[in-house]
Enzyme design. Structure first.
Site, short mmCIF file in Angstrom:
data_model
loop_
_atom_site.label_atom_id
_atom_site.label_comp_id
_atom_site.label_asym_id
_atom_site.label_seq_id
_atom_site.Cartn_x
_atom_site.Cartn_y
_atom_site.Cartn_z
N HIS A 108 0.88 -1.17 0.00
CA HIS A 108 0.00 0.00 0.00
C HIS A 108 0.92 1.22 0.00
O HIS A 108 1.62 1.45 -0.97
CB HIS A 108 -0.91 -0.08 1.22
N ASP A 259 -5.46 12.10 -0.99
CA ASP A 259 -4.96 10.76 -0.69
C ASP A 259 -3.48 10.87 -0.33
O ASP A 259 -3.15 11.48 0.68
CB ASP A 259 -5.22 9.85 -1.90
#
Length: 348
Positions: A108, A259
């Site tokens: 991630h 993000d």
């Protein structure tokens, strides 16, 4: 008795209506997406789920975190990897670095730091059994796995930023892993996500009360930590203290679901984001074919002194769900959560 029931029913109706209205407004549901970009799409790079990208300006390469996601959050084990892109080679080809890594690997958020001629790389890893931070060394050609770090504080780790080869911060994007608490976080904006600091020996929470803590980065020159809160449509600014604790300075309203965060050579912040969070949620669950993408650039000059500029906005037909914007010279590498390709943009 009937009047009391009617009053209670009315109160419940008002509360439900207020909750729905708040959710729709605060997630960008009513925002009109108008395509915008002063530049060209130089290349679409075939690589699924290039969720995070970070760049070495010293050695002119990009490190890319890729996981082939069918839906997000995942429901079963996925296999991904870390990829290398030589930014001076205009073919922009990619090379898998972690082919020999023999553990389940769904990377991630990523971070890297160079000391002498060797990079230390850290990646958040999600498996069906646990979350971890995987630590590697990289000499420019080959990557070697050093260790895996796990801790009970890794509730839902999203991104991390290294301070040196041993110390780092990571974000938990949820305070709850399931149930009504998680639902209230995602739809009601409940602010219970946090930032955790690892000092090389132990983990400790250093910031809390965040609505979906996501991207994180460290401004070495100004000793500042930036944390993206996409559910709050803002970036939070903290002063890093010597013991690793954080002092909150201010929120930067961004107008989009920010993000990951990258920092360019001038200290500007770049973020890929989700201008309509509910649309992205539906897309991530496979219920919509596209979700809009957005890139913003923030020039942060100090407390209360900043500008937020829209660099790229599109409705998702070119690429859905942008999650990172990594600048290099006149290029921007734009990754995403679960599309099959990511973009290389060239600014005018």
């Amino acid at each position: 008795m009937r009047r009391l029931i009617k009053r209670i029913s009315l109160v419940i109706l008002v509360l439900i209506t207020g909750f729905i209205s708040h959710t729709l407004i605060s997630t960008g549901f009513f925002r009109t997406i108008k395509n915008q970009f002063q530049g060209t799409i130089l290349k679409k790079v075939p690589l699924p789920g290039a969720e995070d990208i970070t760049i070495s300006n010293t050695d002119h390469f990009a490190l890319i975190s890729s996981t082939n996601r069918a839906v997000y959050p995942p429901t079963e084990q996925e296999q991904g990897g870390l990829y290398l892109m030589d930014l001076k080679n205009k073919k922009f080809s990619i090379k898998l670095l972690t082919a020999s890594f023999d553990k389940p690997f769904a990377p991630h958020g990523i971070s890297m730091i160079k000391k002498d001629s060797t990079y230390t790389i850290m990646a958040v890893n999600h498996t069906t059994n646990e979350h971890s931070v995987e630590v590697f060394t990289f000499d420019g050609q080959n990557i070697n796995h050093l260790r895996s770090l796990t801790d009970a504080s890794m509730i839902s780790p999203n991104d991390l930023v290294m301070i040196d080869e041993n110390r780092f911060y990571f974000t938990n994007d949820h305070g709850y892993s399931k149930g009504i608490g998680k639902l209230l976080e995602e739809y009601g904006g409940l602010s219970v996500a946090n930032v955790v600091y690892y000092d090389g020996n132990s983990f400790k929470e250093v910031a809390d009360g965040i609505a979906y803590a996501n991207g994180i980065n460290f401004d070495l020159k100004r000793n500042l930590i930036y944390v993206a809160s996409p559910r709050g449509f803002l970036i939070k600014v903290y002063l890093k203290k010597n013991d690793g604790s954080l002092d909150f300075i201010e929120d930067i309203p961004c107008g989009t679901g920010v993000d990951n965060i990258e920092i360019d050579g001038k200290g500007n912040l770049w973020s890929g984001g989700h201008p309509n969070l509910l649309r992205f949620k539906a897309y991530a669950k496979g219920k919509k074919e596209t979700a809009p993408s957005e890139i913003i650039k923030i020039e942060y000059r100090g407390k209360g002194d900043y500008t937020v500029e829209k660099i790229y906005v599109e409705d998702g037909k070119i690429m859905s769900g942008s999650s990172v914007a990594a600048p290099f010279e006149d290029l921007i590498l734009v990754g995403n959560v679960m599309d099959d390709e990511f973009l290389i943009l060239k600014k005018e």
